[in-house]
Design a protein around this motif. Structure first.
Motif, PDB file in Angstrom:
ATOM      1  N   UNK B 171      24.114   7.470   9.393  1.00 53.12           N
ATOM      2  CA  UNK B 171      25.481   7.879   9.725  1.00 53.12           C
ATOM      3  C   UNK B 171      25.878   7.319  11.088  1.00 53.12           C
ATOM      4  N   UNK B 172      24.954   7.342  12.044  1.00 54.33           N
ATOM      5  CA  UNK B 172      25.253   6.805  13.375  1.00 54.33           C
ATOM      6  C   UNK B 172      25.521   5.307  13.287  1.00 54.33           C
ATOM      7  N   UNK B 173      24.752   4.631  12.439  1.00 52.11           N
ATOM      8  CA  UNK B 173      24.950   3.187  12.286  1.00 52.11           C
ATOM      9  C   UNK B 173      26.337   2.916  11.697  1.00 52.11           C
ATOM     10  N   UNK B 174      26.721   3.764  10.740  1.00 60.34           N
ATOM     11  CA  UNK B 174      28.057   3.591  10.145  1.00 60.34           C
ATOM     12  C   UNK B 174      29.155   3.920  11.144  1.00 60.34           C
ATOM     13  N   UNK B 175      28.816   4.693  12.176  1.00 53.88           N
ATOM     14  CA  UNK B 175      29.804   5.000  13.196  1.00 53.88           C
ATOM     15  C   UNK B 175      29.921   3.854  14.196  1.00 53.88           C
ATOM     16  N   UNK B 176      29.218   2.762  13.951  1.00 57.20           N
ATOM     17  CA  UNK B 176      29.353   1.587  14.797  1.00 57.20           C
ATOM     18  C   UNK B 176      28.380   1.536  15.958  1.00 57.20           C
ATOM     19  N   UNK B 177      27.385   2.416  15.960  1.00 55.45           N
ATOM     20  CA  UNK B 177      26.427   2.376  17.066  1.00 55.45           C
ATOM     21  C   UNK B 177      25.405   1.275  16.839  1.00 55.45           C
ATOM     22  N   UNK B 178      24.971   0.623  17.939  1.00 54.07           N
ATOM     23  CA  UNK B 178      23.923  -0.386  17.786  1.00 54.07           C
ATOM     24  C   UNK B 178      22.548   0.256  17.997  1.00 54.07           C
ATOM     25  N   UNK B 179      21.490  -0.546  17.833  1.00 52.53           N
ATOM     26  CA  UNK B 179      20.141   0.010  17.860  1.00 52.53           C
ATOM     27  C   UNK B 179      19.846   0.749  19.164  1.00 52.53           C
ATOM     28  N   UNK B 180      20.282   0.151  20.289  1.00 51.16           N
ATOM     29  CA  UNK B 180      19.971   0.767  21.572  1.00 51.16           C
ATOM     30  C   UNK B 180      20.651   2.142  21.660  1.00 51.16           C
ATOM     31  N   UNK B 181      21.921   2.185  21.265  1.00 52.12           N
ATOM     32  CA  UNK B 181      22.647   3.460  21.325  1.00 52.12           C
ATOM     33  C   UNK B 181      22.029   4.488  20.397  1.00 52.12           C
ATOM     34  N   UNK B 182      21.584   4.043  19.219  1.00 56.12           N
ATOM     35  CA  UNK B 182      20.982   4.985  18.277  1.00 56.12           C
ATOM     36  C   UNK B 182      19.689   5.546  18.851  1.00 56.12           C
ATOM     37  N   UNK B 183      18.869   4.659  19.446  1.00 53.65           N
ATOM     38  CA  UNK B 183      17.610   5.133  20.015  1.00 53.65           C
ATOM     39  C   UNK B 183      17.874   6.150  21.110  1.00 53.65           C
ATOM     40  N   UNK B 184      18.815   5.843  21.986  1.00 56.29           N
ATOM     41  CA  UNK B 184      19.053   6.726  23.131  1.00 56.29           C
ATOM     42  C   UNK B 184      19.703   8.035  22.705  1.00 56.29           C
ATOM     43  N   UNK B 185      20.726   7.963  21.844  1.00 57.85           N
ATOM     44  CA  UNK B 185      21.468   9.206  21.607  1.00 57.85           C
ATOM     45  C   UNK B 185      21.075   9.925  20.317  1.00 57.85           C
ATOM     46  N   UNK B 186      20.419   9.262  19.389  1.00 55.82           N
ATOM     47  CA  UNK B 186      20.041   9.964  18.146  1.00 55.82           C
ATOM     48  C   UNK B 186      18.543  10.255  18.097  1.00 55.82           C
ATOM     49  N   UNK B 187      17.729   9.244  18.397  1.00 61.92           N
ATOM     50  CA  UNK B 187      16.283   9.419  18.234  1.00 61.92           C
ATOM     51  C   UNK B 187      15.694  10.204  19.405  1.00 61.92           C
ATOM     52  N   UNK B 188      16.015   9.777  20.634  1.00 57.82           N
ATOM     53  CA  UNK B 188      15.359  10.358  21.805  1.00 57.82           C
ATOM     54  C   UNK B 188      15.486  11.885  21.889  1.00 57.82           C
ATOM     55  N   UNK B 189      16.690  12.449  21.726  1.00 60.15           N
ATOM     56  CA  UNK B 189      16.780  13.917  21.826  1.00 60.15           C
ATOM     57  C   UNK B 189      15.899  14.623  20.797  1.00 60.15           C
ATOM     58  N   UNK B 190      15.681  13.979  19.665  1.00 59.46           N
ATOM     59  CA  UNK B 190      14.873  14.616  18.627  1.00 59.46           C
ATOM     60  C   UNK B 190      13.368  14.461  18.852  1.00 59.46           C
TER      61      UNK B 190
END
Lengths: 319, 623
Positions: B171-190
């Motif tokens: 879903x984050x990828x479909x929101x236009x986020x790139x890999x770096x943004x996904x790692x920082x804001x989606x993966x890291x907090x989890x």
């Protein structure tokens, strides 16, 4: 009428190639030469059982998965070379996931989740984002106070409406709905389905509605495509495809659905086996289960043929 | 906040936390304390015993004040250990996240590198690093950090792999986020909780390793004191002046012990699996805590008779009344359908029948379950064990989860047979193959040797059914047995169940949310809502003329093929939470016929003959 989406000979093969030691790796043809089109403002239902390739197809359509071969044209733009880059697709086509809870990041508030597409796809500033989020929440009938909460605080139906709001945030023209109600209870399903119907009318959207539930697909779709083992076996209008199917598989599906008051259907012999994706049959994949299969079915895969303007099927011996 | 409370409730962790807090406070206050210069030598006063004038903990071989050296040394050891832990955590987690997120080649390359690092014994690796960089405290810190990187990398990679395939990342990828943004804001907090857990359990170990290197003379250099070097210097005088090594030794013990106790507490508090009670092993049978004591046996003419069954889940201060007074009976050869939405208590009812609800947190608080007249809730373990899989058997929704993945399906059936009767292995195997044939598995003799993952979903569920039939049960309880299956496969399994029922005169309790399935298979149906049966009767009657408003509206929601395109009916609102049920009818808040009387007092399940309904204003009947 113009086309919102056109797919030509789309194919996806997983695996393949060789290992380090030179042994060939097994190949799985998840989607084989699928061609489909959806008219603007319509709902195209896609029906099939597990393993038929419907989710793989959906993931290619939104750019999450790169196709092995074939073309994707959305609103007249050929995006075939940009598949694998969801950002190129994001403003035209979006995806609503099957499991509403797991498609929302558990550690983000609803506002943060909805802001992501507005920031990354549309580059909106803060006040514009705020206005847009209020508008979206209004559209999916949720109260503003939910925005500061976290996903686990919502019921399945509410979470699915948040998922729909997220998909709509970047004002796409097409939504791919992948089993959007199959994780919900019946009494809640209709709430979400009716909302989707209203939104489609209000925003002039085109839907691709993927489901295994024939009754739901029939109730929401204009036309329906039936997938079996990675291929389209039949396409037709929703009102006629299940009542007058041409492909034996569509007919089997229609007879298998349990219906209140209808006796248990003895649809096929209890000992049939489904085709193995690692060793696909050479001819028609349905031949082993088909009552009217002949030699030609086992040798040669049938091409899709038109029976009328809106009705096509891939069968050597159509019903 | 809840995490802090959980740590405080764990006495050992709280004790460790307090001790550590004291040590850290002491280390922080060192510069302000009126203590001697730790590096000031005074050979005249060397090796003074503790508790002498001017030196509370004595002096070392150069006459330096041990208390001053201990406090400064503690400060240094804590800082170095914590710094090493942070460096190892940052680098190791970064490596783990990158490997886990990108997968494929990147993952194999990185992880093979990490594997190579792990192939060396840690102390040798640390020694080699210090040998290359030269002795010194900072170099020892690097060595300890490097040695611990693989631990973090492997831990975090595992967590990231699971997260990277979750739908919210798509879903984050479909929101236009790139890999770096996904790692920082989606993966890291989890993954953050996992990093904290890993750090809290390793920081003590790292303090110990740094002390070890200093002990060998490779860490802090004279005259600087840290706990390891003090221990190293004291070692030579172990016999003549034991206090010189005992003092730093005790401090190392105190620090490492308190860190580890607190670390374990943090892990238990943060790990969701441990928090939900994964460590508390459920009892062999559900706990029974009844106020009324029904007679152990009573003559009844039904095969299964459930009388006013209550089952609750007690979690903390909350009580979830999952089953709130359920009565039904099943006669030999009869099929009863129990229909309800998620959370209606239908599965808990089924599991309560033979004490299969996990305890804790489940408790049966009332009622009786009679199989051939005997109450299963009063049975001892051995009698219950004989009944389970014997006269009464279960089939569950997901055969992949209920079949053991490491045993051949035939062997699992043989085990189930030999648990209940004495039979040779060969005879049991033949019996198993015969049963697989009866559930229409093609090439049964060959398939008996297959592992569960080698079978398709439909075949697996047939194995599940065969497994339930091994000991010729009189009653089979099926909990959503076809929900996970495709429609065409579902039709096959339903046809099979219908055949088996007739061939073996089986009684069935069939739990489902699907009215279509019920109508095809069941003689009678019971509709559940919020833990109680709201309507029951012969299937055709209930489906054609539903009498409870809930049943009526639920049936209206069910879509049927052939209806064409239409506006669909829904029931507004949600079922009430079972830890906060309203007085009166649980459906009243969603019912358009509800009046004040519905919201007051208990409503009985009343009716005549076969039909019964729990409603003051049933549909189609005058009030």
């Amino acid at each position: 009428m113009t086309l919102a989406l056109e797919v030509r000979n789309l194919r996806k093969t997983f695996g393949g190639g060789r290992t380090l030691t030179g042994r060939p790796r097994p190949e799985i043809h998840a989607v084989r030469d699928v061609s489909l089109s959806a008219r603007k403002g319509e709902t195209l239902g896609i029906v099939g059982e597990s393993g038929c390739g419907k989710s793989t197809l959906a993931r290619m359509l939104v750019g999450l998965l790169k196709q092995t071969k074939g073309e994707i044209v959305i609103e007249g733009k050929n995006l075939s070379d940009q598949v694998g880059d969801p950002a190129a697709f994001g403003r035209l086509i979006q995806y609503v996931f099957q499991d509403p809870i797991s498609s929302l990041n558990p550690r983000k508030t609803i506002r943060e989740i909805l802001e992501a597409p507005l920031i990354h796809l549309l580059g909106m500033d803060e006040s514009a984002r705020k206005a847009r989020i209020t508008e979206l929440f209004d559209a999916v009938n949720l109260r503003d106070e939910f925005l500061t909460r976290y996903p686990h605080e919502f019921s399945g139906g509410q979470a699915q409406r948040i998922g729909i709001a997220r998909a709509l945030a970047a004002s796409p023209r097409i939504l791919v709905l992948d089993e959007p109600v199959s994780a919900l209870d019946v009494s809640v399903q209709a709430q979400v389905l009716n909302l989707l119907a209203d939104l489609r009318k209000a925003m002039d959207l085109t839907y691709l509605f993927i489901s295994h539930d024939l009754a739901v697909v029939e109730a929401v779709s204009d036309s329906v495509a039936v997938l079996y083992f990675g291929r389209v076996v039949e396409v037709g209008r929703a009102e006629s495809i299940f009542s007058a199917p041409r492909h034996p598989y569509t007919s089997l599906l229609a007879r298998s659905a349990p219906i209140v008051g209808r006796d248990l259907a003895r649809t096929e012999s209890l000992a049939v086996e489904l085709p193995d994706p690692l060793r696909p049959p050479s001819g028609c994949a349905f031949a082993a289960r088909c009552p009217s299969a002949t030699m030609v079915c086992r040798d040669k895969a049938p091409a899709i043929e038109a029976f009328s303007q809106d009705h096509e099927a891939a069968c050597h011996h159509p019903l | 906040m809840t995490a802090l409370k959980l740590i405080a409730r764990n006495h050992l962790a709280a004790f460790g936390g307090i001790v550590l807090l004291l040590v850290v406070a002491m280390a922080l206050l060192v510069p302000f304390l009126p203590i001697a210069d730790p590096d000031l030598t005074d050979p005249a006063n060397r090796l003074k015993r503790p508790f002498t004038d001017g030196a509370v903990l004595g002096t070392d071989h150069l006459g330096r004040d041990l208390l001053a050296r201990l406090l400064w040394g503690t400060q240094l050891s804590l800082v170095v250990g914590a710094a090493a832990a942070v460096i190892a955590a940052v680098i190791g987690s970064a490596i783990g996240i990158v490997a886990g997120y990108f997968g494929g080649r990147t993952d194999s390359l990185i992880m093979r590198g990490i594997d190579m690092l792990m192939a060396f014994p840690y102390i040798l690796l640390a020694l080699a690093i210090v040998a290359v960089l030269g002795p010194g405290l900072i170099n020892a810190l690097y060595a300890v950090a490097v040695v611990n990187i693989p631990f973090f990398a492997r831990n975090i990679r595992g967590v990231t792999v699971a997260l990277a395939h979750r739908e919210f990342v798509d879903a984050a990828r479909l929101s236009g986020m790139n890999d770096r943004q996904i790692i920082v804001s989606e993966i890291l907090p989890n993954v953050m909780p996992v990093i904290v857990i890993a750090m809290s359990t390793t920081v003590g170990w790292m303090i110990l390793e740094t002390a070890g290197l200093s002990f060998l003379g490779l860490g802090s250099q004279p005259p600087q004191a840290d706990l390891g070097s003090m221990l190293g210097e004291g070692r030579k005088l172990l016999i003549t002046a034991p206090h010189a090594s005992i003092v730093p030794g005790v401090m190392i013990f105190v620090i490492v012990m308190s860190v580890n106790l607190l670390g374990d507490g943090i892990r238990d508090a943060l790990d969701p699996r441990l928090r939900s009670g994964a460590l508390s092993r459920p009892a062999a049978a559900t706990r029974v805590d009844r106020t009324n004591n029904p007679p152990e046996t009573r003559k009844v003419d039904a095969l299964l008779k459930v009388e006013d069954l209550h089952t609750e889940f007690r979690l903390g201060s909350r009580t979830y009344r999952a089953v709130g007074g359920v009565d039904f009976e099943v006669r030999a050869g009869e099929c009863l359908g129990i229909v309800g939405e998620s959370g209606s208590g239908k599965s808990v009812t089924a599991l309560s029948l033979l004490g299969l609800v996990a305890s804790p947190p489940g408790v049966v608080t009332g009622g009786a379950v009679r199989v051939d007249g005997t109450d299963t809730l009063s049975m001892n373990g051995e009698a219950l064990r004989r009944l389970r899989g014997g006269r009464v058997a279960y089939v569950f929704q997901d055969p992949l989860a209920t079949l053991h993945p490491l045993y051949r399906v035939g062997d699992q059936m043989v085990e189930a047979i030999r648990c209940h009767r004495s039979m040779s292995k060969q005879a049991a195997w033949d019996h198993a193959v015969a049963l697989l044939e009866q559930v229409r598995i093609p090439n049964a003799a060959f398939r008996a040797k297959a592992y569960p993952h080698e079978l398709s979903g439909g075949m697996r569920q047939r194995v599940g059914i065969a497994l339930a039939l091994v000991n010729d049960p009189a009653l089979v309880i099926l909990d959503e047995p076809t929900t996970a299956l495709d429609v065409t496969v579902q039709a096959q399994v339903l046809a099979l169940l219908s055949d088996l029922r007739r061939e073996r005169n089986l009684a069935m309790v069939f739990i489902t949310h699907d009215f279509g399935v019920v109508s095809q298979l069941c003689d009678r149906v019971a509709v559940m809502y919020a833990g109680r049966i709201v309507e029951t009767g012969p299937t055709d009657d209930v489906l054609k003329t539903p009498s409870h408003p809930y049943t009526k509206r639920l049936i209206a929601c069910v879509l049927e093929l052939g209806g064409g395109r239409r506006v669909l009916s829904a029931i507004p609102g949600l079922p009430p939470p079972v830890d906060d049920l309203p007085a009166g009818c649980a459906f009243a808040p969603r019912c358009d016929k509800a009046n004040d009387q519905c919201r007051r007092g208990d409503i009985v399940l009343g009716g005549n003959g076969m039909r019964a309904v729990r409603c003051l204003q049933p549909e189609g009947l005058p009030i």
